[in-house]
Design a protein around this motif. Sequence first.
Motif, mmCIF file in Angstrom:
data_model
loop_
_atom_site.group_PDB
_atom_site.id
_atom_site.type_symbol
_atom_site.label_atom_id
_atom_site.label_comp_id
_atom_site.label_asym_id
_atom_site.label_seq_id
_atom_site.Cartn_x
_atom_site.Cartn_y
_atom_site.Cartn_z
ATOM 1 N N ALA A 72 -60.969 46.097 38.712
ATOM 2 C CA ALA A 72 -60.259 46.432 39.950
ATOM 3 C C ALA A 72 -58.828 45.930 39.909
ATOM 4 C CB ALA A 72 -60.998 45.842 41.148
ATOM 5 N N LEU A 73 -58.621 44.732 39.352
ATOM 6 C CA LEU A 73 -57.258 44.191 39.259
ATOM 7 C C LEU A 73 -56.418 44.991 38.269
ATOM 8 C CD1 LEU A 73 -55.776 41.780 40.583
ATOM 9 C CD2 LEU A 73 -58.202 41.933 41.063
ATOM 10 N N THR A 74 -57.026 45.409 37.170
ATOM 11 C CA THR A 74 -56.300 46.215 36.196
ATOM 12 C C THR A 74 -55.859 47.531 36.818
ATOM 13 O OG1 THR A 74 -57.582 45.225 34.398
ATOM 14 C CG2 THR A 74 -56.433 47.271 33.920
ATOM 15 N N GLN A 75 -56.779 48.165 37.542
ATOM 16 C CA GLN A 75 -56.459 49.438 38.173
ATOM 17 C C GLN A 75 -55.441 49.263 39.288
ATOM 18 O OE1 GLN A 75 -57.719 50.951 41.377
ATOM 19 N NE2 GLN A 75 -56.759 52.894 40.847
ATOM 20 N N LEU A 76 -55.514 48.152 40.016
ATOM 21 C CA LEU A 76 -54.555 47.886 41.086
ATOM 22 C C LEU A 76 -53.152 47.706 40.517
ATOM 23 C CD1 LEU A 76 -54.026 47.266 44.098
ATOM 24 C CD2 LEU A 76 -54.467 44.863 43.576
ATOM 25 N N ALA A 77 -53.050 46.991 39.403
ATOM 26 C CA ALA A 77 -51.745 46.782 38.780
ATOM 27 C C ALA A 77 -51.136 48.111 38.358
ATOM 28 C CB ALA A 77 -51.885 45.849 37.581
ATOM 29 N N VAL A 78 -51.958 49.011 37.825
ATOM 30 C CA VAL A 78 -51.459 50.326 37.423
ATOM 31 C C VAL A 78 -51.013 51.120 38.645
ATOM 32 C CG1 VAL A 78 -52.106 52.527 36.367
ATOM 33 C CG2 VAL A 78 -52.846 50.376 35.328
ATOM 34 N N ALA A 79 -51.838 51.083 39.708
ATOM 35 C CA ALA A 79 -51.519 51.861 40.903
ATOM 36 C C ALA A 79 -50.241 51.378 41.571
ATOM 37 C CB ALA A 79 -52.686 51.790 41.887
ATOM 38 N N LEU A 80 -49.999 50.058 41.536
ATOM 39 C CA LEU A 80 -48.806 49.505 42.174
ATOM 40 C C LEU A 80 -47.640 49.382 41.205
ATOM 41 C CD1 LEU A 80 -50.463 46.693 44.341
ATOM 42 C CD2 LEU A 80 -49.987 49.061 44.931
ATOM 43 N N LEU A 82 -47.227 47.437 38.600
ATOM 44 C CA LEU A 82 -46.891 46.041 38.348
ATOM 45 C C LEU A 82 -47.472 45.623 37.000
ATOM 46 C CD1 LEU A 82 -47.627 44.362 41.820
ATOM 47 C CD2 LEU A 82 -45.392 44.824 40.824
ATOM 48 N N PRO A 83 -46.689 44.985 36.143
ATOM 49 C CA PRO A 83 -47.257 44.471 34.886
ATOM 50 C C PRO A 83 -48.279 43.370 35.183
ATOM 51 C CG PRO A 83 -45.001 43.699 35.186
ATOM 52 C CD PRO A 83 -45.245 44.710 36.258
ATOM 53 N N LEU A 84 -49.418 43.436 34.500
ATOM 54 C CA LEU A 84 -50.510 42.497 34.744
ATOM 55 C C LEU A 84 -50.482 41.383 33.709
ATOM 56 C CD1 LEU A 84 -53.158 41.793 36.275
ATOM 57 C CD2 LEU A 84 -54.363 43.223 34.619
ATOM 58 N N THR A 85 -50.520 40.142 34.193
ATOM 59 C CA THR A 85 -50.618 38.966 33.330
ATOM 60 C C THR A 85 -51.905 38.238 33.681
ATOM 61 O OG1 THR A 85 -48.215 38.703 33.174
ATOM 62 C CG2 THR A 85 -49.567 36.772 32.665
ATOM 63 N N THR A 86 -52.824 38.160 32.721
ATOM 64 C CA THR A 86 -54.114 37.524 32.957
ATOM 65 C C THR A 86 -54.134 36.139 32.330
ATOM 66 O OG1 THR A 86 -55.238 39.673 32.991
ATOM 67 C CG2 THR A 86 -56.608 37.724 32.635
ATOM 68 N N VAL A 87 -54.542 35.145 33.110
ATOM 69 C CA VAL A 87 -54.658 33.761 32.648
ATOM 70 C C VAL A 87 -56.071 33.284 32.970
ATOM 71 C CG1 VAL A 87 -53.814 31.400 32.870
ATOM 72 C CG2 VAL A 87 -52.203 33.309 33.012
ATOM 73 N N LEU A 130 -48.141 41.097 38.480
ATOM 74 C CA LEU A 130 -49.388 40.673 39.118
ATOM 75 C C LEU A 130 -50.013 39.594 38.240
ATOM 76 C CD1 LEU A 130 -51.380 41.217 41.464
ATOM 77 C CD2 LEU A 130 -52.522 42.874 39.999
ATOM 78 N N LEU A 131 -50.031 38.362 38.719
ATOM 79 C CA LEU A 131 -50.614 37.241 37.987
ATOM 80 C C LEU A 131 -52.081 37.121 38.372
ATOM 81 C CD1 LEU A 131 -50.541 34.743 36.205
ATOM 82 C CD2 LEU A 131 -49.628 33.448 38.151
ATOM 83 N N PHE A 132 -52.956 37.310 37.400
ATOM 84 C CA PHE A 132 -54.404 37.286 37.631
ATOM 85 C C PHE A 132 -54.979 36.020 37.033
ATOM 86 C CE2 PHE A 132 -58.694 39.262 36.321
ATOM 87 C CZ PHE A 132 -59.293 38.777 37.479
ATOM 88 N N GLY A 157 -44.050 24.158 36.092
ATOM 89 C CA GLY A 157 -43.058 23.339 35.420
ATOM 90 C C GLY A 157 -41.742 23.386 36.171
ATOM 91 N N ALA A 158 -40.669 23.714 35.455
ATOM 92 C CA ALA A 158 -39.352 23.785 36.085
ATOM 93 C C ALA A 158 -39.043 25.174 36.618
ATOM 94 C CB ALA A 158 -38.275 23.369 35.071
ATOM 95 N N LEU A 159 -39.956 26.139 36.444
ATOM 96 C CA LEU A 159 -39.710 27.512 36.869
ATOM 97 C C LEU A 159 -40.322 27.787 38.233
ATOM 98 C CD1 LEU A 159 -40.239 29.745 33.701
ATOM 99 C CD2 LEU A 159 -38.089 29.017 34.739
ATOM 100 N N ARG A 160 -39.703 28.718 38.948
ATOM 101 C CA ARG A 160 -40.256 29.203 40.204
ATOM 102 C C ARG A 160 -40.468 30.706 40.061
ATOM 103 N NH1 ARG A 160 -40.419 27.502 45.528
ATOM 104 N NH2 ARG A 160 -40.572 29.161 47.070
ATOM 105 N N LEU A 161 -41.688 31.158 40.342
ATOM 106 C CA LEU A 161 -41.974 32.579 40.212
ATOM 107 C C LEU A 161 -41.158 33.368 41.226
ATOM 108 C CD1 LEU A 161 -45.863 32.584 39.788
ATOM 109 C CD2 LEU A 161 -44.119 32.758 38.013
ATOM 110 N N PRO A 162 -40.608 34.494 40.828
ATOM 111 C CA PRO A 162 -39.804 35.297 41.758
ATOM 112 C C PRO A 162 -40.670 35.945 42.831
ATOM 113 C CG PRO A 162 -40.056 36.422 39.653
ATOM 114 C CD PRO A 162 -40.631 35.054 39.475
ATOM 115 N N PRO A 163 -40.052 36.380 43.943
ATOM 116 C CA PRO A 163 -40.834 36.989 45.035
ATOM 117 C C PRO A 163 -41.604 38.225 44.606
ATOM 118 C CG PRO A 163 -38.615 36.423 45.760
ATOM 119 C CD PRO A 163 -38.635 36.242 44.281
ATOM 120 N N GLY A 164 -41.168 38.898 43.536
ATOM 121 C CA GLY A 164 -41.857 40.105 43.113
ATOM 122 C C GLY A 164 -43.164 39.880 42.391
ATOM 123 N N VAL A 165 -43.566 38.619 42.201
ATOM 124 C CA VAL A 165 -44.828 38.300 41.527
ATOM 125 C C VAL A 165 -45.903 38.025 42.573
ATOM 126 C CG1 VAL A 165 -46.026 36.692 39.995
ATOM 127 C CG2 VAL A 165 -43.691 37.406 39.469
#
Length: 421
Positions: A72-80, A82-87, A130-132, A157-165
């Motif tokens: 569902a997350l993979t399909q949602l990323a495609v529909a929106l 958004l590149p999907l990053t899975t952790v 999309l961070l999964f 860490g020292a990074l802040r995720l942008p609003p688009g994530v």
Amino acid sequence: MPTHAPSVLPSVLPSDPAGAPQLDVADALLTLLCDTTTEPRPDTQLEALTLAVAADLPVLLWGEPGIGKTAALTQLAVALDLPLTTVIASVHEPSDFSGLPVVGDDPAEQGVPMAPPDWAVRLVRAGRGLLFLDELSTAPPAVQAALLRLVLERRIGALRLPPGVRIVAAANPRSSAADGWELSAPLANRFVHLQWTHDHDVVVRGLGGTWPRATLPRLDPGKLPGAVDFARRAVCGLLAVRPGLVHRLPTGETRHGGAWPSPRSWEMTLCLTAFATAAGASREVLSLLVRGTVGDGPGLELLASIDRMDLPDPEEVLADPAGAVLPERGDLRQAVLDGVVDAVRNRPEKSRWDAAWALLVRALETGAPDLVVVPATTLASLRREDWDVPAAIERLAGAVSLSRRADRAAERSGLVAKAGR
């Protein structure tokens, strides 16, 4: 069965008569199996998930293994788009989320920066995605603690995720998770919890080659100010009369890991109510969202409070009983009738009493007769000696009498049943 491996391996893979290597044929078959299409299909789960993602709130999908959360997350990323990053949270160390210390030339002067992982750097460079976070319930407590800052402050860490994530996580119940842990209360309170279940028809049609398509809810620009006002009135109206719901930490470790009410989760509820209102979402979708944020009990109370927000004012109904619009739902219609009778009790006047009778007649003609029995009985008890009995009472007398006979018959049946035991 041979006792040793052959000394010479075949130089080529087995081929079909046309000479094509069998792995190429297998790849062609796999390509055909993966060749599926999508179609728009109403899905309350997908709509609730997409609304929460649109509201930029962290979502946690709960479901048994193999239920289709990752798909569902993979399909949602495609529909929106958004590149999907899975952790996989359970295979990482706390430092993977809090950052790895990097000693510079002069730590006393420059400090020790915390280097983020490569996937976080890629997300920041892309500016959207999309961070999964998968297998969250199998992450040990130390990793869950490190995830708090990521989910709440969006910092790695020292990074802040942008609003688009956007952030979405998935978890299995502890009973079905491998070496599962209960989610800590602080981490659980940062998510919108959605129970993910399978739909038999969707699965069958999907295996046949057509899966449902998730679309971003269409937010009506003209409804945005009204949606915010409605959400604030709904949430603040409930909490004003139910202050105990503002913060209620559940008892028991198991319930700590789900949705429960706090100022943070009520703020999320307000946001989701505004988004659902602006998108014209159904009551089922709104129910999934608010119950997944503050829990079933407080969420159902909020839904009931929202239902009553749209009820007509008793004074307006008494001023024009012939033009009043009564709700179709029985419980809401009963609430309107009871409110009108209470208004007459608070300010008893002959004209208001007659108007209430006229409304009860309309309710009798347009809905279930049993709904007028209690209001009619109460209204009759408010009559003053110098008030003439309106003709409308005759039309209601039959319904009241029939209801009372039915009640007495039910009581007698109950007594007979008890006597026969």
